[in-house]
Write an enzyme that holds these catalytic residues in place. Structure first.
Site, short mmCIF file in Angstrom:
data_model
loop_
_atom_site.label_atom_id
_atom_site.label_comp_id
_atom_site.label_asym_id
_atom_site.label_seq_id
_atom_site.Cartn_x
_atom_site.Cartn_y
_atom_site.Cartn_z
N CYS A 273 -8.34 31.79 -28.87
CA CYS A 273 -7.14 31.15 -29.44
C CYS A 273 -5.98 31.07 -28.46
CB CYS A 273 -6.73 31.87 -30.73
SG CYS A 273 -6.12 33.56 -30.52
N HIS A 321 -3.55 36.11 -33.93
CA HIS A 321 -4.07 34.74 -33.81
C HIS A 321 -2.91 33.79 -33.54
CE1 HIS A 321 -7.07 31.62 -34.21
NE2 HIS A 321 -6.28 30.93 -35.03
N HIS A 333 -6.53 24.69 -33.20
CA HIS A 333 -6.74 26.07 -32.75
C HIS A 333 -8.22 26.34 -32.50
CE1 HIS A 333 -7.85 28.06 -36.87
NE2 HIS A 333 -8.18 26.80 -36.88
#
Length: 359
Positions: A273, A321, A333
């Site tokens: 990520c 994240h 993402h």
């Protein structure tokens, strides 16, 4: 941007927008109910949704823990790179310091030999015996200057020696930190593999129909979260336009759609990520921290209602994240192992906050 790529991005955002419409406040919708098959027997029936929901929650927890460990791994790797560079710089200083000390010693030795050759009789006797007193006095002045220069030379040698000792101590300390970082990196890597293996083992126990139903439950949970987020009216307040850098970052990130997630990866073929977001902004000419936690800690915070395309949304209370906002309530993402870079609703996960890279 190429027409084909633009079409792919448009289609992806259209899907998100369609979800937005379905999730609009006041719009009722029902989860699809499987049509019972007359040949289905109780022994072959799929487990209740509550059991699969428990599996979904367990998988989310395992992949979340893997993401936390990935952040720790990435941070340790980044520190190791910096510490290695520091050690190389210190080693260079030590070599240069030793060479300088050798040159100073040579000069000091030459000065000592010169003084020795000019020694012997006291200065008073040499003055009385001299045929040219003025020449003697001039020479005496040069001797005094030489003595002062020698003192300065000795002082410089002493300082160089002290510098060398400090460089050695610093290098030793950096080696110790590097070793500690290596252990932290190895521990994080072990934890990542452990959590992913547990998740894969859990998924491997599911039958094909159970996996399909699990995927439906995951979509339903994401839709529910996005509905709640949009229901707050937040999208009406988000009207910021992307900066020139932000547009470049979004173009890079969306161009990676379809590429697999891989923990610790920064492209060009796979990403995690924060690897995706850091590389996207690097392509726009701005270096940002490597991990989602560092991005949250070090980048400028902006209110959710003030975010604009290119800004980074940090998720979960531990900042484990990160995704890039692309506009219209959507993000791009790299979700987790087993998934690819994709577009999703910005409110599908708990938002911790928003940060803005760039100038």
């Amino acid at each position: 941007m190429r027409a084909g790529k633009r079409g792919l991005i448009t289609a992806a955002v259209t899907v998100v927008c369609a979800v937005t419409v379905l999730a609009a406040p006041g719009t009722a919708f029902a989860a699809p109910t499987p049509t019972p098959s007359p040949t289905t027997t109780p022994s072959l029936a799929a487990p209740p949704d509550k059991d699969l929901e428990a599996v979904r929650e367990k998988l989310d927890a395992l992949y979340h823990d893997a993401a936390v460990a990935t952040d720790a791994y990435n941070a340790a790797e980044e520190k190791a790179e910096k510490q290695s560079a520091d050690i190389v710089a210190l080693a260079k200083k030590i070599v240069e310091g030793k060479e300088r000390l050798d040159r100073l010693k040579d000069r000091a030795g030459a000065a000592a030999r010169s003084q020795y050759r000019g020694g012997g009789l006291p200065d008073e006797a040499r003055l009385m015996l001299s045929d040219n007193p003025q020449q003697f006095l001039d020479g005496a002045g040069r001797v005094i200057q030489g003595q002062r220069a020698t003192k300065g030379l000795i002082g410089e040698m002493s300082r160089t020696q002290q510098d060398l000792e400090q460089y050695s101590k610093d290098a030793s300390a950096q080696w110790k930190k590097l070793e500690e970082g290596r252990k932290a990196k190895a521990a994080a890597k072990k934890e990542i593999k452990k959590q992913i293996a547990a998740a894969e083992k859990l998924e491997s126990k599911l039958e094909k129909k159970e996996k399909e139903r699990l995927a439906e439950l995951e979509k339903k949970a994401a839709l529910k979260a996005q509905t709640a987020w949009l229901g707050s009216g937040i999208l009406d307040e988000i009207k910021g336009d992307a900066s020139a850098q932000g547009r470049k970052a979004v173009e890079f990130a969306t161009a990676q759609m379809g590429k697999p997630y891989e923990w610790g990866a920064e492209g060009p073929n796979t990403y995690d990520c924060s690897g995706l977001t850091s590389q996207a902004w690097a392509s726009a000419g701005s270096t940002i921290p490597r991990t989602s936690q560092q991005q949250w800690q070090q980048l400028k915070h902006v209110a959710v209602e003030d975010m604009r395309p290119g800004d980074l949304i940090i998720y979960f209370g531990d900042a484990s994240h990160v995704a890039m906002y692309v506009g219209d309530g959507a993000i791009v993402h790299a979700p987790r192992p087993g998934r690819t870079v994709t577009v999703a609703g910005a409110g599908t996960m708990p938002i911790l906050g928003v940060v803005r890279p760039g100038a």
